[in-house]
Design a protein around this motif. Structure first.
Motif, short mmCIF file in Angstrom:
data_model
loop_
_atom_site.label_atom_id
_atom_site.label_comp_id
_atom_site.label_asym_id
_atom_site.label_seq_id
_atom_site.Cartn_x
_atom_site.Cartn_y
_atom_site.Cartn_z
N ARG A 169 0.90 -1.21 0.08
CA ARG A 169 0.00 -0.01 -0.07
C ARG A 169 0.93 1.17 -0.04
O ARG A 169 0.47 2.45 -0.31
N TYR A 170 2.01 1.19 0.36
CA TYR A 170 2.91 2.63 0.47
C TYR A 170 4.41 2.05 0.04
O TYR A 170 4.75 1.11 -0.24
N CYS A 171 4.85 3.37 -0.24
CA CYS A 171 6.28 3.22 -0.68
C CYS A 171 7.27 2.94 0.85
O CYS A 171 7.05 3.64 1.71
N MET A 172 8.58 2.53 0.25
CA MET A 172 9.41 2.23 1.37
C MET A 172 10.71 2.82 0.91
O MET A 172 11.21 2.75 -0.17
N GLU A 173 11.61 3.42 2.10
CA GLU A 173 12.55 3.98 1.66
C GLU A 173 13.92 2.85 2.38
O GLU A 173 13.68 2.09 3.28
N VAL A 174 15.25 3.11 1.90
CA VAL A 174 16.37 2.27 2.82
C VAL A 174 17.45 3.13 2.85
O VAL A 174 17.80 4.06 2.02
N VAL A 175 18.02 2.94 3.95
CA VAL A 175 19.29 3.39 4.26
C VAL A 175 20.25 2.40 4.29
O VAL A 175 20.35 1.36 4.80
N PRO A 176 20.99 2.21 3.14
CA PRO A 176 21.99 1.18 2.76
C PRO A 176 23.11 0.92 3.37
O PRO A 176 24.25 0.80 2.94
N GLU A 177 22.91 0.90 4.99
CA GLU A 177 24.16 0.34 5.62
C GLU A 177 23.67 -0.68 6.47
O GLU A 177 22.71 -0.70 6.92
N ARG A 178 24.72 -1.18 7.02
CA ARG A 178 24.63 -2.32 8.24
C ARG A 178 24.47 -1.65 9.42
O ARG A 178 25.33 -1.64 10.27
N LEU A 179 23.25 -1.58 9.97
CA LEU A 179 23.07 -0.68 11.35
C LEU A 179 22.51 -1.67 12.35
O LEU A 179 21.98 -0.97 13.58
N VAL A 180 22.12 -2.89 12.03
CA VAL A 180 21.65 -3.73 12.80
C VAL A 180 22.58 -5.08 13.25
O VAL A 180 23.29 -5.41 12.02
N GLY A 181 22.59 -5.41 14.41
CA GLY A 181 23.56 -6.66 14.56
C GLY A 181 22.15 -7.89 15.09
O GLY A 181 21.69 -7.77 16.28
N TYR A 182 21.96 -8.69 14.03
CA TYR A 182 20.93 -9.65 14.17
C TYR A 182 21.45 -10.94 14.69
O TYR A 182 22.35 -11.61 14.03
N ARG A 183 20.87 -11.27 15.94
CA ARG A 183 21.68 -12.24 16.66
C ARG A 183 21.16 -13.62 16.21
O ARG A 183 19.77 -13.98 16.26
N LYS A 184 22.02 -14.70 15.72
CA LYS A 184 21.57 -15.88 15.81
C LYS A 184 22.31 -16.85 16.69
O LYS A 184 23.62 -16.82 16.71
#
Length: 383
Positions: free
Chosen positions: A205-220
């Motif tokens: 339904r909407y547009c989405m933007e992106v900041v193309p930088e690795r700014l999250v530490g996703y824990r596995k």
């Protein structure tokens, strides 16, 4: 600015929503990464989802040192219901979701707010990329490098750009408008992909933007939600099927492609889980699509070539930088480079980009239309 003055800032308030179930191992580290944001106009809402450990006590202790932290406790109802509780309790113009075992780079919220503030309300959300981290906050891998912006529903259905539940910042009124997160997956025993379901309803339904930088530490790590491979495979297949059913305007070739790619993901998950019946059933479904089988053969050939040259996901330079790196306030962000492109992948992307352009035009002519003409764009490396 003093943290206590954050609510009186002229900056728009961002509500950070942290669903937490038995999160005592990581919750303090996660909260510190939110507290250290360079963007200080925050309220940090921890939804204690029926924890039986000392999660609530740890959060209350940290709230003594930072008045922006607030604890909301509920019976255990799952991550989707917990996020919805957080949205309802929030008062910010924007909401940002942070899983209780993940980390944020200190500039994440500032960069996302700046990106979204430059755009009209038709742009409802902004996401970032991520590193994969282990139990000790060590960076052990790179998340995907695929990005797209604008109206990206068909592409996101296929490529799933966002990748985790801690990467998204969204306008609060839009989160409420689309109904928040769907708790029925958890009720059916296939919870874990509710974030993708939310993203797809948003992207439709909407547009989405992106900041193309690795700014999250996703824990596995063993034992977290994403390590339940069977549930993740079943959950994602159901998400994609529901999204396609809810968007009958999507061309059949885009829908078939999304299902085929998700079946491939599910097959890998079932193999990890050593679930032979589901592995066989999914392999049989994949074999019914000759065109997709050809693409798998092509990708297998590329994988063999990479292995011969000892290449890892991402660039060789990035792989070297990952060694002994911690995701903390001292991290030096490595450059994000686009994924390797092949002729079939470029053709596939071109077709899906055309689908998105057509769907956005349809929405413009709809009486509910959300999409401004001229703002539907694609960046390089949107593969």
């Amino acid at each position: 600015m003093d943290q206590g003055d954050a609510f009186y800032s002229t900056q728009p308030l961002v509500s950070v929503i942290i669903p937490a179930f038995n999160a005592s191992t990581y919750i303090e580290r996660t909260l510190r990464s939110a507290m250290r944001q360079t963007y200080t106009a925050l309220e940090i809402i921890v939804v204690n989802d029926g924890s039986t450990d000392d999660t609530a006590q740890l959060v209350e202790q940290m709230a003594i040192t930072d008045s922006r932290i607030r604890l909301v406790s509920t019976p255990n109802r799952g991550v989707a219901a917990a996020r919805n509780t957080g949205i309802d309790a929030s008062s910010g113009r924007f909401v940002a979701f942070l899983d209780a075992d993940d980390l944020w780079h200190s500039t994440k919220i500032e960069k996302q707010v700046n990106a979204l503030n430059r755009l009209s309300p038709q742009w409802a959300a902004v996401y970032v990329l991520h590193y994969i981290i282990d139990e000790d906050d060590e960076i052990v891998g790179l998340g995907g490098s695929k990005i797209a912006r604008g109206y990206i529903y068909a592409r996101h259905l296929n490529f799933k750009y966002i990748g985790n539940g801690s990467a998204l910042l969204v306008r609060r009124d839009v989160a409420l408008e689309i109904g928040g997160f769907d708790s029925s997956y958890a009720a059916e025993g296939i919870g874990g992909c509710e974030d993708i379901d939310f993203e797809l309803r948003l992207a439709a339904r909407y547009c989405m933007e992106v900041v193309p930088e690795r700014l999250v530490g996703y824990r596995k790590y063993p034992g977290n939600m994403s390590s339940n491979y069977t549930r993740m495979g079943q959950g994602l297949l159901e998400v994609i099927k529901r999204s396609i059913a809810a968007n009958p305007q999507l061309p059949r070739h885009a829908a078939r492609s999304a299902i085929a790619l998700t079946q491939k993901y599910a097959f890998r998950q079932y193999r990890k889980a050593k679930n032979l019946p589901l592995s066989i059933a999914t392999a049989w479904a994949i074999l019914q699509n000759p065109r997709f089988m050809l693409s798998l053969v092509w990708q297998a050939g590329l994988l063999v070539m990479k292995q011969r040259h000892a290449l890892k996901p991402g660039t060789a330079r990035d792989t070297q930088q990952l060694k002994q790196s911690k995701f903390d306030e001292k991290i030096i962000l490595s450059p994000v480079e686009g994924p390797e492109e092949t002729l079939p992948s470029r053709r596939h992307l071109k077709l899906l980009t055309e689908v998105d352009a057509k769907l956005s035009s349809m929405c413009e002519s709809d009486e509910r239309g959300h999409f401004p003409s001229g703002e539907i764009t694609t960046r390089p490396h949107d593969v």
